[in-house]
Motif scaffolding. Structure first.
Motif, mmCIF file in Angstrom:
data_model
loop_
_atom_site.group_PDB
_atom_site.id
_atom_site.type_symbol
_atom_site.label_atom_id
_atom_site.label_comp_id
_atom_site.label_asym_id
_atom_site.label_seq_id
_atom_site.Cartn_x
_atom_site.Cartn_y
_atom_site.Cartn_z
ATOM 1 N N LEU A 253 1.064 -1.099 -0.031
ATOM 2 C CA LEU A 253 0.381 0.036 0.129
ATOM 3 C C LEU A 253 1.254 1.076 -0.116
ATOM 4 N N PRO A 254 0.103 1.954 -0.714
ATOM 5 C CA PRO A 254 1.229 3.512 -0.419
ATOM 6 C C PRO A 254 1.437 4.350 0.636
ATOM 7 N N LEU A 255 1.480 3.751 1.825
ATOM 8 C CA LEU A 255 1.685 4.311 2.701
ATOM 9 C C LEU A 255 3.144 4.170 2.820
ATOM 10 N N ARG A 256 4.152 5.792 3.147
ATOM 11 C CA ARG A 256 5.059 6.357 3.224
ATOM 12 C C ARG A 256 5.574 6.435 4.551
ATOM 13 N N PHE A 257 5.425 5.466 6.066
ATOM 14 C CA PHE A 257 6.512 5.972 6.557
ATOM 15 C C PHE A 257 7.394 5.115 7.530
ATOM 16 N N PRO A 258 8.078 5.209 8.081
ATOM 17 C CA PRO A 258 9.419 4.611 8.170
ATOM 18 C C PRO A 258 9.462 3.246 8.087
ATOM 19 N N GLY A 259 9.654 2.406 8.253
ATOM 20 C CA GLY A 259 9.439 0.529 8.058
ATOM 21 C C GLY A 259 8.195 -0.081 7.152
ATOM 22 N N SER A 260 7.508 0.632 6.884
ATOM 23 C CA SER A 260 6.840 0.371 5.775
ATOM 24 C C SER A 260 6.795 0.000 4.450
ATOM 25 N N GLY A 261 6.881 -0.924 3.516
ATOM 26 C CA GLY A 261 7.012 -1.219 2.615
ATOM 27 C C GLY A 261 7.381 -0.469 1.479
ATOM 28 N N PHE A 262 6.294 0.182 1.675
ATOM 29 C CA PHE A 262 6.172 1.229 0.270
ATOM 30 C C PHE A 262 7.158 2.392 0.049
ATOM 31 N N TYR A 263 7.459 2.809 2.092
ATOM 32 C CA TYR A 263 8.999 4.109 2.288
ATOM 33 C C TYR A 263 9.924 2.792 1.889
ATOM 34 N N ARG A 264 10.279 1.245 2.102
ATOM 35 C CA ARG A 264 11.459 0.930 2.533
ATOM 36 C C ARG A 264 11.932 1.036 1.146
ATOM 37 N N ALA A 265 10.785 0.652 -0.271
ATOM 38 C CA ALA A 265 10.840 0.387 -2.103
ATOM 39 C C ALA A 265 11.181 2.334 -2.115
ATOM 40 N N CYS A 266 10.846 3.218 -1.551
ATOM 41 C CA CYS A 266 11.380 4.795 -1.841
ATOM 42 C C CYS A 266 12.580 5.063 -1.163
ATOM 43 N N GLU A 267 13.107 4.007 -0.491
ATOM 44 C CA GLU A 267 14.574 4.455 -0.012
ATOM 45 C C GLU A 267 15.381 3.947 -0.800
ATOM 46 N N ALA A 268 15.011 2.149 -1.750
ATOM 47 C CA ALA A 268 16.153 2.317 -2.134
ATOM 48 C C ALA A 268 15.893 2.910 -3.044
ATOM 49 N N LYS A 269 14.767 3.368 -3.885
ATOM 50 C CA LYS A 269 15.187 3.601 -5.153
ATOM 51 C C LYS A 269 16.313 5.335 -5.415
ATOM 52 N N LYS A 270 15.682 5.844 -4.200
ATOM 53 C CA LYS A 270 16.850 6.715 -4.114
ATOM 54 C C LYS A 270 18.246 6.338 -4.031
ATOM 55 N N ARG A 271 18.171 5.314 -3.275
ATOM 56 C CA ARG A 271 19.786 4.767 -3.465
ATOM 57 C C ARG A 271 20.218 4.299 -4.979
ATOM 58 N N LEU A 272 19.539 3.403 -5.120
ATOM 59 C CA LEU A 272 19.562 2.736 -7.051
ATOM 60 C C LEU A 272 19.744 4.106 -7.786
ATOM 61 N N THR A 273 19.440 5.261 -7.403
ATOM 62 C CA THR A 273 18.974 6.069 -8.724
ATOM 63 C C THR A 273 20.183 6.887 -8.191
ATOM 64 N N ARG A 274 21.103 7.443 -7.045
ATOM 65 C CA ARG A 274 22.453 7.488 -7.096
ATOM 66 C C ARG A 274 23.063 7.172 -7.835
ATOM 67 N N MET A 275 23.087 5.362 -7.532
ATOM 68 C CA MET A 275 24.337 4.472 -8.355
ATOM 69 C C MET A 275 23.789 5.061 -9.037
ATOM 70 N N LEU A 276 22.725 4.898 -10.176
ATOM 71 C CA LEU A 276 22.720 4.758 -11.421
ATOM 72 C C LEU A 276 23.345 5.938 -12.267
ATOM 73 N N GLU A 277 23.063 7.317 -11.190
ATOM 74 C CA GLU A 277 23.700 8.485 -11.945
ATOM 75 C C GLU A 277 25.249 8.484 -11.789
ATOM 76 N N LEU A 278 25.568 8.115 -10.709
ATOM 77 C CA LEU A 278 27.036 7.712 -11.190
ATOM 78 C C LEU A 278 27.275 7.051 -12.643
ATOM 79 N N VAL A 279 27.272 6.247 -12.461
ATOM 80 C CA VAL A 279 27.506 5.387 -13.811
ATOM 81 C C VAL A 279 26.954 5.854 -14.983
ATOM 82 N N ILE A 280 26.261 6.324 -15.055
ATOM 83 C CA ILE A 280 25.844 7.512 -16.060
ATOM 84 C C ILE A 280 26.398 8.429 -16.847
ATOM 85 N N VAL A 281 27.244 8.759 -15.673
ATOM 86 C CA VAL A 281 28.167 10.412 -15.581
ATOM 87 C C VAL A 281 29.676 9.266 -16.456
#
Ligand code: HEM
Length: 517
Positions: A253-281
């Motif tokens: 469920l799109p409930l964004r509070f610390p500990g929720s699956g959706f929150y963890r997914a959003c945090e993972a997305k941020k980390r992934l985007t940072r790693m991908l952007e470094l590779v892209i540069v």
């Protein structure tokens, strides 16, 4: 002060006879009223039907919407549907609907009215009408979680000319048969390495492997190397762990509070985007300095693409496409390969035929000679086994689109915004299309190597949205199978063996647990 007289008081007490008569009269009046209301309703309905027919004949009013029950608001049929998916029993679900409403029916799924079209014609209709003229079907994205976790620039969310231009460029430079064939060597080196490291060979008696886990490592390595050009095991491991958390968020469920699956997914997305952007540069520099050819990997293909004004995509847009590839390019291939290994183990005839096909190919090869494009084309029985595996375990049980405008289909009106679906789960078990539909029988695809009736088998979807990775997936699977057959024999470990793997998630099912062989 007034007092009631004895006469007034006696007038208020009714005799039992009078009381009975009053009740009978009241019931009679009520029945008469109901009769008139009933006659009125039926009459009204008849008159309404008459006018509607007349209007329809004159083309003034639209035909009726498809039959079906929408059930409770929002919940609708979702729970029943999900239970059927979980129990791998969509067939009974659809049988009941077709029995009650006919071949075309509507239900409410995930809060949206969804029309399941008839088999064959409906699928043909769905694939042909995306983005076509006035009657236009749009891509359909179920949950708010998916919409929040994916970027609007990601391929499945793009439409019209933007989608077409992107996909054509990708197809030409990365996904078509010749582009994929140029990458077979990389795929083969990875397959050999993985089988050596993670799969005990014939010399190791009774060793066991968690097949799905081991295969997922292989398919993820392939995607990282071919799409991102990343080989560093530490970075691959970080990406793999985060992509799992990210993809799990699709089903939360799109409930964004610390500990929720959706929150963890959003945090993972941020980390992934940072790693991908470094590779892209880094890759941008390599391209500019001429150290990487424009088709070296999928990332180079994206970086070299220009629109009609000569502009390239931004790093954020490219990161969104890479994020898509990291899960769309890995999970369906790993799931399908696992199902295939399990089905082959359970069917000795198919196992023997595969062994023979691959032994013949290996017999004319020199030591360490790699597989060629021709070798892959000659794996005809393997292709049938793969088709049959995808028939029994389709990656997408149903394909959905959305009506961009209200339109009519076979005498029914489908309203704007409704979902429209073609069902692979329904057609795959249709005895008219597939004899003895529940059995594993690769020979059913023998006739023309695509022996299923048109629009009865569409494991990679169809129309504009058809999976661009079909050729890549085939080669990743065949190359792995070739080396697995050469180097190991396998059978399921009895205690864990399930002939029909159950499904764990919706809408993209994967084998329950990790097949233990
Ligand atoms: C056995 C493996 C695979 C199966 C069965 C599979 C199946 C599918 C299906 C059914 C669709 C939806 C098509 C539709 O709606 O009509 C799809 C879409 C897609 N697949 Fe695959 N797929 C596989 C492997 C791959 C691979 C290896 C890649 C990329 C490396 C990939 C990338 C995509 C993308 C990007 C889309 C979205 C296409 C669009 O929106 O236009 N898939 N796939």
């Amino acid at each position: 002060m007034q007092h009631s007289t004895p006469q007034t008081a006696s007038a208020m007490v009714m005799s039992p006879e009078l009381c009975g008569a009053a009740i009978i009269t009241a019931v009679y009046v009520l029945l008469m009223c109901m009769r008139f209301v009933w006659i009125d309703c039926v009459h009204y309905q008849k008159v309404a039907d008459m006018y509607e027919k007349d209007d329809q004949q004159r083309g003034r009013r639209p035909p009726p919407v498809p039959p079906g029950s929408l059930g409770l608001p929002y919940v609708g049929d979702t729970i029943t549907y999900l239970i059927a998916v979980q129990n791998s029993d969509l067939r009974s679900y659809f049988d009941k609907k077709v029995e009650s409403y006919g071949d075309i029916f509507k239900v409410s799924l995930f809060g949206r009215t969804t029309v399941f079209l008839d088999l064959i014609d409906g699928t043909d209709f769905l694939f042909r009408n995306e983005g076509q003229g006035e009657l236009s079907l749009l891509p359909s994205h179920w949950s708010r979680s998916i919409r929040a976790l994916m970027e609007s620039s990601s391929l499945p969310f793009t439409e019209g000319p933007i989608h077409k231009v992107l996909k054509n460029h990708w197809q030409r430079n990365f996904f078509d048969v010749s582009a994929v064939s140029r990458r077979v060597q990389t795929i083969e080196e990875l397959a050999v390495k993985h089988i050596r490291e993670h799969w005990p060979g014939q010399s190791v008696e009774m060793a066991s492997v968690l097949a799905h886990d081991a295969i997922s490592l292989y398919t993820f390595d392939v995607v990282c190397e071919l799409c991102l050009g990343v080989k560093d095991p530490a970075l691959v491991q970080k990406l793999r762990l985060d992509i799992q958390v990210y993809a799990e968020g699709f089903y939360c469920l799109p409930l964004r509070f610390p500990g929720s699956g959706f929150y963890r997914a959003c945090e993972a997305k941020k980390r992934l985007t940072r790693m991908l952007e470094l590779v892209i540069v880094q890759r941008r520099h390599e391209l500019l300095e001429g150290r990487a050819p424009p088709t070296h990997d999928f990332l180079c293909v994206l970086l070299s693409q220009r629109d009609e004004t000569g502009l390239s995509s931004t790093d954020q847009e490219i990161a969104a496409q890479m994020l898509l590839m990291l899960f769309a390019g890995q999970k369906p291939t790993a799931d399908t390969l696992t199902h295939m290994i399990e089905l082959v183990a359970a069917h000795p005839n198919a196992y023997a035929k595969l062994l023979q096909e691959h032994a013949e190919i290996a017999s004319v090869k020199k030591e360490a000679e790699l597989l060629s494009k021709d070798d892959l084309c000659s794996m005809r029985y393997s292709w049938r086994v793969l088709q049959e595996t995808l028939r029994l375990f389709p990656v997408s049980a149903n394909l959905f689109r959305e009506a961009a405008t209200a339109f009519q289909y076979k005498g029914f009106t489908i309203n704007k915004g409704w979902k429209v679906a073609a069902s692979a789960a329904r057609v795959r078990s249709e005895p008219e299309m597939f004899r003895d539909a529940d059995s594993f029988d690769p020979s059913r695809f023998e006739d023309t190597d695509g022996g299923a009736p048109p629009y009865s088998h569409f494991p990679f979807g169809g129309g504009l949205r058809m999976c661009p990775g079909d050729e890549l997936a085939k080669q990743v699977i065949f190359v792995f199978f070739h080396h697995l057959l050469k180097n190991a024999q396998w059978r399921p470990v009895e205690a864990e063996h399930k002939v029909a793997p159950s499904y764990t998630c919706v809408p993209s099912p994967s084998p329950a647990g990790s097949l233990f062989i």
